[in-house]
Motif scaffolding. Structure first.
Motif, PDB file in Angstrom:
ATOM      1  N   GLY A 172     -36.199  62.748  43.181  1.00 23.53           N
ATOM      2  CA  GLY A 172     -37.156  62.769  42.091  1.00 23.53           C
ATOM      3  C   GLY A 172     -38.025  61.535  42.117  1.00 23.53           C
TER       4      GLY A 172
ATOM      5  N   ASP B 232     -29.346  69.435  32.239  1.00 21.52           N
ATOM      6  CA  ASP B 232     -28.787  70.332  33.251  1.00 21.52           C
ATOM      7  C   ASP B 232     -27.271  70.220  33.320  1.00 21.52           C
ATOM      8  OD1 ASP B 232     -31.214  71.345  33.885  1.00 21.52           O
ATOM      9  OD2 ASP B 232     -31.500  70.195  35.724  1.00 21.52           O
TER      10      ASP B 232
ATOM     11  N   GLU C 147     -34.898  69.987  42.851  1.00 24.45           N
ATOM     12  CA  GLU C 147     -33.635  70.619  42.487  1.00 24.45           C
ATOM     13  C   GLU C 147     -33.304  71.755  43.440  1.00 24.45           C
ATOM     14  OE1 GLU C 147     -32.165  73.507  38.940  1.00 24.45           O
ATOM     15  OE2 GLU C 147     -33.007  71.589  38.298  1.00 24.45           O
TER      16      GLU C 147
ATOM     17  N   ASP D 269     -32.325  63.735  29.939  1.00 21.70           N
ATOM     18  CA  ASP D 269     -32.167  63.816  31.388  1.00 21.70           C
ATOM     19  C   ASP D 269     -30.852  64.472  31.790  1.00 21.70           C
ATOM     20  OD1 ASP D 269     -33.259  63.315  33.931  1.00 21.70           O
ATOM     21  OD2 ASP D 269     -32.073  61.488  34.170  1.00 21.70           O
TER      22      ASP D 269
ATOM     23  N   ARG E  48     -36.404  62.090  33.873  1.00 24.34           N
ATOM     24  CA  ARG E  48     -36.107  60.904  34.664  1.00 24.34           C
ATOM     25  C   ARG E  48     -35.623  59.801  33.743  1.00 24.34           C
ATOM     26  NH1 ARG E  48     -34.701  62.014  39.149  1.00 24.34           N
ATOM     27  NH2 ARG E  48     -35.228  59.990  40.024  1.00 24.34           N
TER      28      ARG E  48
ATOM     29  N   TYR F 286     -34.828  76.133  46.366  1.00 21.49           N
ATOM     30  CA  TYR F 286     -35.151  74.852  45.749  1.00 21.49           C
ATOM     31  C   TYR F 286     -36.367  75.030  44.855  1.00 21.49           C
ATOM     32  CZ  TYR F 286     -39.230  74.461  48.777  1.00 21.49           C
ATOM     33  OH  TYR F 286     -40.434  74.708  49.377  1.00 21.49           O
TER      34      TYR F 286
ATOM     35  N   GLU G 129     -38.784  66.272  39.814  1.00 24.79           N
ATOM     36  CA  GLU G 129     -37.378  66.404  40.205  1.00 24.79           C
ATOM     37  C   GLU G 129     -37.286  67.475  41.286  1.00 24.79           C
ATOM     38  OE1 GLU G 129     -33.627  64.827  39.142  1.00 24.79           O
ATOM     39  OE2 GLU G 129     -35.023  65.027  37.480  1.00 24.79           O
TER      40      GLU G 129
ATOM     41  N   GLY H 111     -27.999  71.307  42.167  1.00 23.55           N
ATOM     42  CA  GLY H 111     -28.778  70.437  41.289  1.00 23.55           C
ATOM     43  C   GLY H 111     -29.719  69.497  42.019  1.00 23.55           C
ATOM     44  N   SER H 112     -29.978  68.370  41.386  1.00 24.03           N
ATOM     45  CA  SER H 112     -31.020  67.448  41.837  1.00 24.03           C
ATOM     46  C   SER H 112     -30.614  66.684  43.099  1.00 24.03           C
ATOM     47  CB  SER H 112     -31.338  66.447  40.728  1.00 24.03           C
ATOM     48  OG  SER H 112     -32.253  65.468  41.180  1.00 24.03           O
TER      49      SER H 112
ATOM     50  N   VAL I  73     -37.834  68.082  32.545  1.00 31.06           N
ATOM     51  CA  VAL I  73     -37.687  66.945  33.459  1.00 31.06           C
ATOM     52  C   VAL I  73     -38.055  65.664  32.724  1.00 31.06           C
ATOM     53  CG1 VAL I  73     -38.462  65.896  35.617  1.00 31.06           C
ATOM     54  CG2 VAL I  73     -38.221  68.382  35.442  1.00 31.06           C
TER      55      VAL I  73
END
Length: 497
Positions: free
Chosen positions: A335, A207, A315, A204, A302, A168, A313, A331-332, A300
């Motif tokens: 956040g 990714d 991740e 945002d 948001r 992470y 975030e 992924g996320s 990043v």
């Protein structure tokens, strides 16, 4: 003959974007929530709870869908024609709560809360209309140390939940840097609010969509795989290239925020964002979290407009296999960031605040994928099942149930109409450890048969050697005096629980 009107049967179907949860998932979620609470409490946060419903005006311009203010959230009117909405997140309700109780709360005010939130959005893979979040917020301090602390707490929480270090990263950026960039392409000010939000939401999605997908959303727009078209921000090619250079994942954050664009370098808010990022970097390093756990990353963003400073975030970096076998990053899973203007909407003055939110449902799926002990623990055991073999003696069976319950042992009286074998199958489905059986023969002798269902399952799978079979059968079901009911049940539970 009278015609008999046939009524149509209601179809049993779950609305799109919603999910049912069984006992195993609920038990695993409860273990997750307990671990997250322990982590948050270790940092000095205390619990608070806000309702599911808020006045729609409390969400104000921070509704998720600017063009459809009553469609991004689920809204309705009450009997005095006031608009109410199901909460979209846990941050706006907290802002209302703090503003309403401001004089009574300690400042800084540190709180956590878990709860269900609702999104009136098009559902899709990994996108639900109802899901759970777990937030922690610090209100009443403008120190970036509060932001750095939330990032460190996020790292600690993921490890407490079973995510290994290296699997992470907590990524940090600052919206002031982005605001400075938007000023540089003439998107500052209230009149550009809508286009600015479209740009932020496009960034945002880096990714998920990659650079070219974001390029389309910064320009005229993008058509997805289903054919749906998302209108873009309408930026010119030079502005698009400037934004993409700022969020280039191949550059270090120092290179990304060091730009030769005169408008950006002269932007007061943009340079303030740089200074805050540098301060967070020093705090992270001093605490030893700069070993890859927490990292400054200008990609990043948001997606919500109310963020005013540092944003972060959480991740997960490990890969899982999709249905077609292709490896993908998870992924996320959470956040947050600083939202200094949100509480002030209710008070008329800005109140500094920062927070972090974990997407519990998404994190559960991730923990399940890595077989975390938190979610892969043994399924919760069901109650002791007292069989009913003679309906005329049901009061006697109820007495056994009461004896167990009074001793703190979960117990259930079988209330169906099936025979003994079906009742034992029912006990297996309830994940019961043991069953209590008393027929007429046992009753005449003042005895009870205890069936160890766990051992019985082992018996069914063991060898067919007669000696093994007889030994296990003796252990799996045995007779005790009625007066020994509690002792015998406790012995069986101690073996397996």
């Amino acid at each position: 003959m009278n015609d008999i009107k046939k009524t149509s049967r209601t179809q049993a179907r779950l609305p799109r974007g919603l999910a049912d949860r069984g006992p195993a998932e609920i038990a695993a979620t409860e273990r997750m929530l307990a671990a997250i609470k322990d982590s948050y409490r270790l940092y000095g946060f205390e619990a608070v709870e806000t309702p599911f419903i808020e006045y729609t005006e409390a969400l104000g311009k921070f509704l998720p869908d600017l063009d459809r203010p009553n469609e991004g959230v689920f809204s309705f009117q009450d009997d005095d024609e006031q608009w109410l909405s199901l909460r979209y997140d846990l941050t706006a309700p907290l802002a209302r709560y703090v503003a309403e109780n401001y004089d009574k709360l300690p400042k800084p005010y540190r709180s956590y809360r878990a709860g269900t939130v609702f999104r009136n959005e098009k559902p899709g893979p990994g996108r639900f209309r109802q899901f759970m979040q777990f937030d922690a917020d610090t209100v009443g301090t403008s120190s970036v140390a509060a932001d750095a602390e939330l990032c460190m707490m996020a790292a600690d929480t993921l490890e407490r939940l079973g995510v290994k270090r290296g699997d992470y990263v907590i990524k940090v950026n600052n919206r002031k840097v982005l605001d400075g960039a938007l000023e540089a392409i003439d998107l500052g000010g209230e009149t550009n609010f809508g286009r600015r939000l479209t740009v932020l939401r496009a960034i945002d999605k880096l990714d998920r969509l990659g650079v070219e997908g974001v390029r389309l959303l910064l320009g005229a727009g993008r058509k997805d795989e289903s054919g749906d078209f998302t209108k873009g921000a309408g930026l010119d090619p030079a502005a698009i290239n400037f934004i993409l250079a700022l969020i280039d994942p191949g550059k270090s954050w120092e290179d990304q925020v060091t730009t030769g664009d005169v408008k950006f370098t002269e932007s007061e808010i943009g340079q303030q964002g740089r200074t805050e990022l540098e301060a967070i970097g020093r705090l992270i390093a001093a605490a030893g979290y700069d070993d890859g756990r927490v990292r400054i990353d200008p990609t990043v963003v948001r997606g919500l407009e109310y963020y005013t400073g540092p944003v972060f975030e959480a991740e997960l970096t490990f890969e899982i296999a999709e249905e077609d076998g292709r490896p993908v990053r998870f992924g996320s899973v959470g956040g947050g960031g600083r939202y200094d203007g949100l509480v002030g909407r209710f008070r008329g003055d800005d109140v500094p605040a920062t927070g972090f939110s974990i997407g519990v449902s998404r994190l559960y799926a991730a923990l399940k994928a890595i077989n975390s002990p938190i979610v892969a623990g043994a399924a919760q055991r069901g109650p002791v099942i007292v069989l009913v073999l003679d309906q005329s003696e049901i009061a006697r069976y109820q007495g056994f149930v009461s004896t167990l319950r009074n001793a703190g042992i979960a117990a259930e009286l079988y209330l169906g109409a099936s025979g003994m074998n079906a009742q034992l199958k029912y006990a297996d489905k309830r994940n019961a450890v043991c069953a209590i059986i008393q027929g007429s023969n046992e009753r005449e002798k003042g005895e009870i048969a205890i069936r160890d269902l766990v051992l019985g399952a082992e018996l069914a799978a063991t060898s067919k050697e007669r000696a093994d079979y007889l030994e296990l059968r003796t252990k799996a079901q045995f007779l005790v005096a009625e007066s020994d009911l509690l002792r015998a049940v406790r012995d069986v539970l101690a073996r397996h629980c």
